[in-house]
Design a protein around this motif. Structure first.
Motif, PDB file in Angstrom:
ATOM      1  N   CYS A  40      -6.982  18.797 -11.066  1.00 32.92           N
ATOM      2  CA  CYS A  40      -5.533  18.721 -11.228  1.00 32.92           C
ATOM      3  C   CYS A  40      -5.274  17.588 -12.205  1.00 32.92           C
ATOM      4  O   CYS A  40      -6.158  16.777 -12.471  1.00 32.92           O
ATOM      5  CB  CYS A  40      -4.838  18.442  -9.893  1.00 32.92           C
ATOM      6  SG  CYS A  40      -5.425  16.904  -9.153  1.00 32.92           S
ATOM      7  N   ASN A  41      -4.054  17.519 -12.705  1.00 32.80           N
ATOM      8  CA  ASN A  41      -3.721  16.390 -13.581  1.00 32.80           C
ATOM      9  C   ASN A  41      -3.289  15.168 -12.781  1.00 32.80           C
ATOM     10  O   ASN A  41      -3.547  14.035 -13.217  1.00 32.80           O
ATOM     11  CB  ASN A  41      -2.602  16.792 -14.549  1.00 32.80           C
ATOM     12  CG  ASN A  41      -3.129  17.616 -15.716  1.00 32.80           C
ATOM     13  OD1 ASN A  41      -4.258  17.402 -16.186  1.00 32.80           O
ATOM     14  ND2 ASN A  41      -2.333  18.581 -16.163  1.00 32.80           N
ATOM     15  N   PHE A  42      -2.644  15.389 -11.640  1.00 35.22           N
ATOM     16  CA  PHE A  42      -2.045  14.265 -10.912  1.00 35.22           C
ATOM     17  C   PHE A  42      -2.485  14.279  -9.452  1.00 35.22           C
ATOM     18  O   PHE A  42      -2.373  15.303  -8.769  1.00 35.22           O
ATOM     19  CB  PHE A  42      -0.513  14.342 -11.003  1.00 35.22           C
ATOM     20  CG  PHE A  42      -0.027  14.438 -12.423  1.00 35.22           C
ATOM     21  CD1 PHE A  42      -0.004  13.322 -13.238  1.00 35.22           C
ATOM     22  CD2 PHE A  42       0.353  15.670 -12.947  1.00 35.22           C
ATOM     23  CE1 PHE A  42       0.411  13.415 -14.558  1.00 35.22           C
ATOM     24  CE2 PHE A  42       0.768  15.773 -14.270  1.00 35.22           C
ATOM     25  CZ  PHE A  42       0.795  14.645 -15.082  1.00 35.22           C
ATOM     26  N   GLY A  43      -2.973  13.140  -8.994  1.00 37.38           N
ATOM     27  CA  GLY A  43      -3.425  13.022  -7.616  1.00 37.38           C
ATOM     28  C   GLY A  43      -2.608  12.003  -6.859  1.00 37.38           C
ATOM     29  O   GLY A  43      -2.252  10.948  -7.398  1.00 37.38           O
ATOM     30  N   GLU A  44      -2.315  12.323  -5.611  1.00 33.57           N
ATOM     31  CA  GLU A  44      -1.609  11.373  -4.731  1.00 33.57           C
ATOM     32  C   GLU A  44      -2.620  10.356  -4.222  1.00 33.57           C
ATOM     33  O   GLU A  44      -3.656  10.726  -3.667  1.00 33.57           O
ATOM     34  CB  GLU A  44      -0.976  12.138  -3.568  1.00 33.57           C
ATOM     35  CG  GLU A  44      -0.646  11.307  -2.376  1.00 33.57           C
ATOM     36  CD  GLU A  44      -1.342  11.824  -1.124  1.00 33.57           C
ATOM     37  OE1 GLU A  44      -1.719  13.015  -1.070  1.00 33.57           O
ATOM     38  OE2 GLU A  44      -1.546  11.007  -0.210  1.00 33.57           O
ATOM     39  N   VAL A  45      -2.336   9.092  -4.423  1.00 31.45           N
ATOM     40  CA  VAL A  45      -3.273   8.028  -4.046  1.00 31.45           C
ATOM     41  C   VAL A  45      -2.531   6.932  -3.287  1.00 31.45           C
ATOM     42  O   VAL A  45      -1.295   6.899  -3.253  1.00 31.45           O
ATOM     43  CB  VAL A  45      -3.950   7.410  -5.291  1.00 31.45           C
ATOM     44  CG1 VAL A  45      -4.756   8.461  -6.040  1.00 31.45           C
ATOM     45  CG2 VAL A  45      -2.913   6.758  -6.215  1.00 31.45           C
ATOM     46  N   PHE A  46      -3.316   6.030  -2.710  1.00 31.40           N
ATOM     47  CA  PHE A  46      -2.761   4.812  -2.146  1.00 31.40           C
ATOM     48  C   PHE A  46      -2.970   3.693  -3.168  1.00 31.40           C
ATOM     49  O   PHE A  46      -4.065   3.530  -3.713  1.00 31.40           O
ATOM     50  CB  PHE A  46      -3.438   4.467  -0.827  1.00 31.40           C
ATOM     51  CG  PHE A  46      -3.173   5.475   0.253  1.00 31.40           C
ATOM     52  CD1 PHE A  46      -1.950   5.515   0.896  1.00 31.40           C
ATOM     53  CD2 PHE A  46      -4.144   6.393   0.621  1.00 31.40           C
ATOM     54  CE1 PHE A  46      -1.686   6.448   1.888  1.00 31.40           C
ATOM     55  CE2 PHE A  46      -3.896   7.329   1.610  1.00 31.40           C
ATOM     56  CZ  PHE A  46      -2.667   7.361   2.241  1.00 31.40           C
ATOM     57  N   ASN A  80       0.834  -1.196   0.000  1.00 27.87           N
ATOM     58  CA  ASN A  80       0.000   0.000   0.000  1.00 27.87           C
ATOM     59  C   ASN A  80       0.868   1.244   0.000  1.00 27.87           C
ATOM     60  O   ASN A  80       0.833   2.068   0.911  1.00 27.87           O
ATOM     61  CB  ASN A  80      -0.935   0.002   1.213  1.00 27.87           C
ATOM     62  CG  ASN A  80      -1.975   1.107   1.115  1.00 27.87           C
ATOM     63  OD1 ASN A  80      -2.042   1.819   0.124  1.00 27.87           O
ATOM     64  ND2 ASN A  80      -2.770   1.253   2.151  1.00 27.87           N
ATOM     65  N   THR A  81       1.658   1.360  -1.043  1.00 24.92           N
ATOM     66  CA  THR A  81       2.543   2.511  -1.160  1.00 24.92           C
ATOM     67  C   THR A  81       1.787   3.714  -1.693  1.00 24.92           C
ATOM     68  O   THR A  81       0.706   3.601  -2.277  1.00 24.92           O
ATOM     69  CB  THR A  81       3.718   2.183  -2.100  1.00 24.92           C
ATOM     70  OG1 THR A  81       4.620   3.290  -2.112  1.00 24.92           O
ATOM     71  CG2 THR A  81       3.219   1.914  -3.515  1.00 24.92           C
ATOM     72  N   TYR A  82       2.359   4.878  -1.476  1.00 24.45           N
ATOM     73  CA  TYR A  82       1.852   6.055  -2.164  1.00 24.45           C
ATOM     74  C   TYR A  82       2.090   5.889  -3.661  1.00 24.45           C
ATOM     75  O   TYR A  82       2.991   5.163  -4.101  1.00 24.45           O
ATOM     76  CB  TYR A  82       2.581   7.307  -1.699  1.00 24.45           C
ATOM     77  CG  TYR A  82       2.165   7.817  -0.340  1.00 24.45           C
ATOM     78  CD1 TYR A  82       0.956   8.459  -0.153  1.00 24.45           C
ATOM     79  CD2 TYR A  82       3.001   7.663   0.759  1.00 24.45           C
ATOM     80  CE1 TYR A  82       0.578   8.949   1.090  1.00 24.45           C
ATOM     81  CE2 TYR A  82       2.635   8.141   2.013  1.00 24.45           C
ATOM     82  CZ  TYR A  82       1.421   8.786   2.170  1.00 24.45           C
ATOM     83  OH  TYR A  82       1.064   9.260   3.407  1.00 24.45           O
ATOM     84  N   ALA A  83       1.292   6.600  -4.440  1.00 25.24           N
ATOM     85  CA  ALA A  83       1.468   6.573  -5.892  1.00 25.24           C
ATOM     86  C   ALA A  83       0.872   7.848  -6.471  1.00 25.24           C
ATOM     87  O   ALA A  83       0.116   8.550  -5.798  1.00 25.24           O
ATOM     88  CB  ALA A  83       0.774   5.347  -6.490  1.00 25.24           C
ATOM     89  N   MET A  84       1.244   8.145  -7.696  1.00 22.61           N
ATOM     90  CA  MET A  84       0.643   9.255  -8.426  1.00 22.61           C
ATOM     91  C   MET A  84      -0.285   8.688  -9.492  1.00 22.61           C
ATOM     92  O   MET A  84       0.105   7.793 -10.250  1.00 22.61           O
ATOM     93  CB  MET A  84       1.712  10.123  -9.087  1.00 22.61           C
ATOM     94  CG  MET A  84       2.342  11.131  -8.143  1.00 22.61           C
ATOM     95  SD  MET A  84       1.164  12.403  -7.641  1.00 22.61           S
ATOM     96  CE  MET A  84       2.065  13.107  -6.236  1.00 22.61           C
ATOM     97  N   ALA A  85      -1.511   9.216  -9.533  1.00 25.26           N
ATOM     98  CA  ALA A  85      -2.498   8.735 -10.501  1.00 25.26           C
ATOM     99  C   ALA A  85      -3.016   9.887 -11.336  1.00 25.26           C
ATOM    100  O   ALA A  85      -2.930  11.060 -10.942  1.00 25.26           O
ATOM    101  CB  ALA A  85      -3.657   8.048  -9.776  1.00 25.26           C
ATOM    102  N   ILE A  86      -3.573   9.540 -12.467  1.00 22.20           N
ATOM    103  CA  ILE A  86      -4.095  10.531 -13.415  1.00 22.20           C
ATOM    104  C   ILE A  86      -5.332   9.928 -14.080  1.00 22.20           C
ATOM    105  O   ILE A  86      -5.454   8.690 -14.187  1.00 22.20           O
ATOM    106  CB  ILE A  86      -3.017  10.883 -14.472  1.00 22.20           C
ATOM    107  CG1 ILE A  86      -3.523  11.949 -15.448  1.00 22.20           C
ATOM    108  CG2 ILE A  86      -2.522   9.649 -15.209  1.00 22.20           C
ATOM    109  CD1 ILE A  86      -2.439  12.448 -16.424  1.00 22.20           C
TER     110      ILE A  86
END
Length: 333
Positions: free
Chosen positions: A238-244, A154-160
């Motif tokens: 936004c274009n990029f969201g911080e997600v799990f 369950n790392t952080y990730a960047m999503a679009i």
């Protein structure tokens, strides 16, 4: 770094009064103790386990932790323990303190969180096994023993948004640095914006320093509540969201997770974590959770998180259904 308690209470001797003292001191309340009745599956009653064998399970209070906590409660109840359900604790540090003090015998924790948030390390380790070994070895001195990690990371990730990924031609975080500055827009939660393993070091790693004219101006960063990041990213705020990485909303909203091609994010594999004195009293706990951990993957948790966050199911019911599906337990006849 958390300061471990100097006195660790043997689990078997922890009474309701001691639990209540810590809970009242922290303003915590036990979780709703509901879990469905279950019969053995591949998890069987432990032969020779004392009739008064007790275990207290704790978890944090977000969806995935609630599900994992209920899985632990069900697994250990079926194995024959008298289980006190202290899942749904508000925050990482209170849950950690329950484990350190011995007022909880077991929880699920993430290797990267243990390494950085509890043990005070400044940088995580991207390799799964190396990260687990490092936190396992260091935490033994705190009276905490890490069990084998699950595949679940369950790392952080960047999503679009998937359609935006195609329009902008991005597949990895490095691709963001190739975009015009005005397209480098981010939706973040407040914690990630300030964590030592959060946004600013990420931007440095990928050559887009925060606040620099050729980096990411502060005006390009929006701060949202955790849940709102997903909907804001989907809405194009936004274009990029911080997600799990294991959040079910990634699939339900049609988001695409970008490749962390420079391996910035540490591993956050979930693992069963025990108060060492409790584990020494009941070493069979390792065998019980060794049946569960290998089955916990990112995909399985996304489905379960989705069932709770989007479909409104109870975490205990989702945990029960998953364990029955995997043959770990069975429904009573």
């Amino acid at each position: 770094m958390n300061k471990p308690s100097t006195t660790r209470v043997r689990l078997a001797a922890v009474g309701a009064a001691a639990v209540g003292l810590l809970l009242s001191g922290c303003g915590l309340q036990p979780a709703a103790s509901y879990v469905p009745e279950a019969d053995p599956g591949s998890i069987q009653p432990v032969e020779g386990l004392p009739d008064d064998a007790k275990l207290t399970v704790t978890s944090k209070n977000f969806t995935e932790q609630l599900i994992l906590g209920k899985i632990a409660v069900l697994a250990t109840k079926v194995a024959g323990f008298e289980v006190t359900d202290l899942t749904n604790v508000p925050g990482s540090q209170p849950a950690r303190e329950l484990l350190l003090s011995g007022q909880a015998g077991m929880t699920w924790e993430y290797t990267g969180t243990g390494w950085i948030a509890y043990l005070g390390q400044s940088a995580g380790i991207p390799d799964k096994q190396e990260q687990w070994q490092a936190v396992h070895d260091a935490d033994l001195a705190n009276g905490v023993t890490w069990g084998d990690p699950a595949p679940l990371n369950n790392t952080y990730a960047m999503a679009i948004r998937t359609e935006a990924a195609q329009e902008l031609g991005v597949q990895s975080i490095s691709d963001i640095a190739r975009l015009p500055v005005e397209d480098r827009t981010f939706c973040l939660e407040a914690e990630f914006n300030s964590r030592p393993d959060g946004m600013n070091p990420l931007l440095e790693k990928y050559g887009m320093p925060r606040g620099a004219p050729d980096g990411v101006p502060d005006a390009n960063v929006g701060i949202y509540d955790t849940g709102a990041v997903y909907s804001a990213t989907d809405a194009g705020e936004c274009n990029f969201g911080e997600v799990f990485a294991t959040d079910g909303r990634i699939d339900s909203l049609g988001l695409t997770v970008l490749e962390d091609d420079l391996a910035y994010f540490p591993a956050y594999n979930a693992a069963p974590v025990f108060n060492t004195e409790a584990l020494e009293e009941y070493p069979v706990l390792v065998d019980i959770f060794a049946q569960v951990s290998p089955l916990l993957t990112d995909e399985e948790l996304r489905k379960m998180n989705l069932a709770v966050d989007v479909n409104g199911q109870e975490p205990a019911d989702v945990a029960f259904d998953w364990m029955v599906e995997k043959g770990l337990i069975t429904a009573p006849e």
